[in-house]
Design a protein around this motif. Structure first.
Motif, PDB file in Angstrom:
ATOM      1  N   LEU A 129       0.821  -1.199   0.000  1.00  0.00           N
ATOM      2  CA  LEU A 129       0.000   0.000   0.000  1.00  0.00           C
ATOM      3  C   LEU A 129       0.861   1.257   0.000  1.00  0.00           C
ATOM      4  N   ALA A 130       1.965   1.212   0.733  1.00  0.00           N
ATOM      5  CA  ALA A 130       2.888   2.351   0.758  1.00  0.00           C
ATOM      6  C   ALA A 130       3.370   2.674  -0.653  1.00  0.00           C
ATOM      7  N   ASP A 131       3.720   1.628  -1.412  1.00  0.00           N
ATOM      8  CA  ASP A 131       4.149   1.839  -2.802  1.00  0.00           C
ATOM      9  C   ASP A 131       3.025   2.422  -3.646  1.00  0.00           C
ATOM     10  N   GLU A 132       1.818   1.940  -3.436  1.00  0.00           N
ATOM     11  CA  GLU A 132       0.658   2.397  -4.219  1.00  0.00           C
ATOM     12  C   GLU A 132       0.375   3.887  -4.013  1.00  0.00           C
ATOM     13  N   VAL A 133       0.431   4.335  -2.756  1.00  0.00           N
ATOM     14  CA  VAL A 133       0.040   5.718  -2.464  1.00  0.00           C
ATOM     15  C   VAL A 133       1.231   6.662  -2.320  1.00  0.00           C
ATOM     16  N   GLY A 134       2.454   6.124  -2.380  1.00  0.00           N
ATOM     17  CA  GLY A 134       3.636   6.979  -2.355  1.00  0.00           C
ATOM     18  C   GLY A 134       4.009   7.519  -0.992  1.00  0.00           C
ATOM     19  N   VAL A 135       3.897   6.660   0.035  1.00  0.00           N
ATOM     20  CA  VAL A 135       4.285   7.052   1.386  1.00  0.00           C
ATOM     21  C   VAL A 135       5.237   5.996   1.943  1.00  0.00           C
ATOM     22  N   THR A 136       5.779   6.250   3.132  1.00  0.00           N
ATOM     23  CA  THR A 136       6.637   5.259   3.774  1.00  0.00           C
ATOM     24  C   THR A 136       5.795   4.098   4.301  1.00  0.00           C
ATOM     25  N   GLN A 137       6.448   2.968   4.525  1.00  0.00           N
ATOM     26  CA  GLN A 137       5.748   1.821   5.099  1.00  0.00           C
ATOM     27  C   GLN A 137       5.189   2.167   6.477  1.00  0.00           C
ATOM     28  N   GLN A 138       5.929   2.950   7.227  1.00  0.00           N
ATOM     29  CA  GLN A 138       5.490   3.367   8.558  1.00  0.00           C
ATOM     30  C   GLN A 138       4.214   4.203   8.472  1.00  0.00           C
ATOM     31  N   ALA A 139       4.171   5.127   7.530  1.00  0.00           N
ATOM     32  CA  ALA A 139       2.983   5.973   7.359  1.00  0.00           C
ATOM     33  C   ALA A 139       1.781   5.139   6.938  1.00  0.00           C
ATOM     34  N   ALA A 140       2.007   4.185   6.033  1.00  0.00           N
ATOM     35  CA  ALA A 140       0.909   3.322   5.581  1.00  0.00           C
ATOM     36  C   ALA A 140       0.383   2.490   6.737  1.00  0.00           C
ATOM     37  N   HIS A 141       1.279   1.932   7.534  1.00  0.00           N
ATOM     38  CA  HIS A 141       0.858   1.102   8.668  1.00  0.00           C
ATOM     39  C   HIS A 141       0.064   1.927   9.678  1.00  0.00           C
ATOM     40  N   LYS A 142       0.516   3.124   9.962  1.00  0.00           N
ATOM     41  CA  LYS A 142      -0.189   3.999  10.902  1.00  0.00           C
ATOM     42  C   LYS A 142      -1.593   4.332  10.390  1.00  0.00           C
ATOM     43  N   LYS A 143      -1.712   4.630   9.096  1.00  0.00           N
ATOM     44  CA  LYS A 143      -3.020   4.947   8.512  1.00  0.00           C
ATOM     45  C   LYS A 143      -3.920   3.716   8.548  1.00  0.00           C
ATOM     46  N   LEU A 144      -3.385   2.551   8.232  1.00  0.00           N
ATOM     47  CA  LEU A 144      -4.179   1.321   8.277  1.00  0.00           C
ATOM     48  C   LEU A 144      -4.697   1.051   9.688  1.00  0.00           C
ATOM     49  N   GLN A 145      -3.867   1.277  10.682  1.00  0.00           N
ATOM     50  CA  GLN A 145      -4.316   1.100  12.066  1.00  0.00           C
ATOM     51  C   GLN A 145      -5.444   2.071  12.396  1.00  0.00           C
ATOM     52  N   SER A 146      -5.322   3.299  11.935  1.00  0.00           N
ATOM     53  CA  SER A 146      -6.369   4.291  12.158  1.00  0.00           C
ATOM     54  C   SER A 146      -7.672   3.874  11.474  1.00  0.00           C
ATOM     55  N   LEU A 147      -7.566   3.414  10.236  1.00  0.00           N
ATOM     56  CA  LEU A 147      -8.758   2.966   9.510  1.00  0.00           C
ATOM     57  C   LEU A 147      -9.376   1.742  10.188  1.00  0.00           C
ATOM     58  N   GLU A 148      -8.545   0.872  10.716  1.00  0.00           N
ATOM     59  CA  GLU A 148      -9.064  -0.307  11.410  1.00  0.00           C
ATOM     60  C   GLU A 148      -9.778   0.089  12.700  1.00  0.00           C
ATOM     61  N   ASN A 149      -9.222   1.028  13.424  1.00  0.00           N
ATOM     62  CA  ASN A 149      -9.864   1.506  14.655  1.00  0.00           C
ATOM     63  C   ASN A 149     -11.240   2.096  14.385  1.00  0.00           C
ATOM     64  N   ARG A 150     -11.442   2.584  13.166  1.00  0.00           N
ATOM     65  CA  ARG A 150     -12.723   3.181  12.777  1.00  0.00           C
ATOM     66  C   ARG A 150     -13.628   2.195  12.055  1.00  0.00           C
ATOM     67  N   GLY A 151     -13.172   0.928  11.912  1.00  0.00           N
ATOM     68  CA  GLY A 151     -13.993  -0.106  11.307  1.00  0.00           C
ATOM     69  C   GLY A 151     -14.029  -0.104   9.798  1.00  0.00           C
TER      70      GLY A 151
END
Length: 77
Positions: free
Chosen positions: A26-48
């Motif tokens: 996903l990081a490659d797809e959206v052009g961010v670091t792996q850390q940023a992608a993981h943090k965003k995924l965790q946020s999206l998961e927390n919101r269901g």
């Protein structure tokens, strides 16, 4: 409420060739670091909007939930 940045991630996940995606993919797809992608995924998961599952020693796969699909669809109209 779904933010524009959230939609970018949801869109990339929904358009991905596989039904699940890893944070590095996903990081490659959206052009961010792996850390940023993981943090965003965790946020999206927390919101269901996405869910995750371990898929090996250190890999985690993520997918868009029905709520996430609905939120993305609602933003398109």
């Amino acid at each position: 409420m779904v933010r524009e940045n959230d939609l970018m991630y949801l869109r990339a996940m929904l358009l991905h060739a596989d039904p699940v995606v890893t944070a590095p993919e996903l990081a490659d797809e959206v052009g961010v670091t792996q850390q940023a992608a993981h943090k965003k995924l965790q946020s999206l998961e927390n919101r269901g909007l996405v869910r995750s599952k371990p898929a090996g020693a250190s890999a985690v796969v993520w997918w868009v939930t029905e709520d996430g699909r609905n939120a993305y669809s609602d933003s398109e109209t």
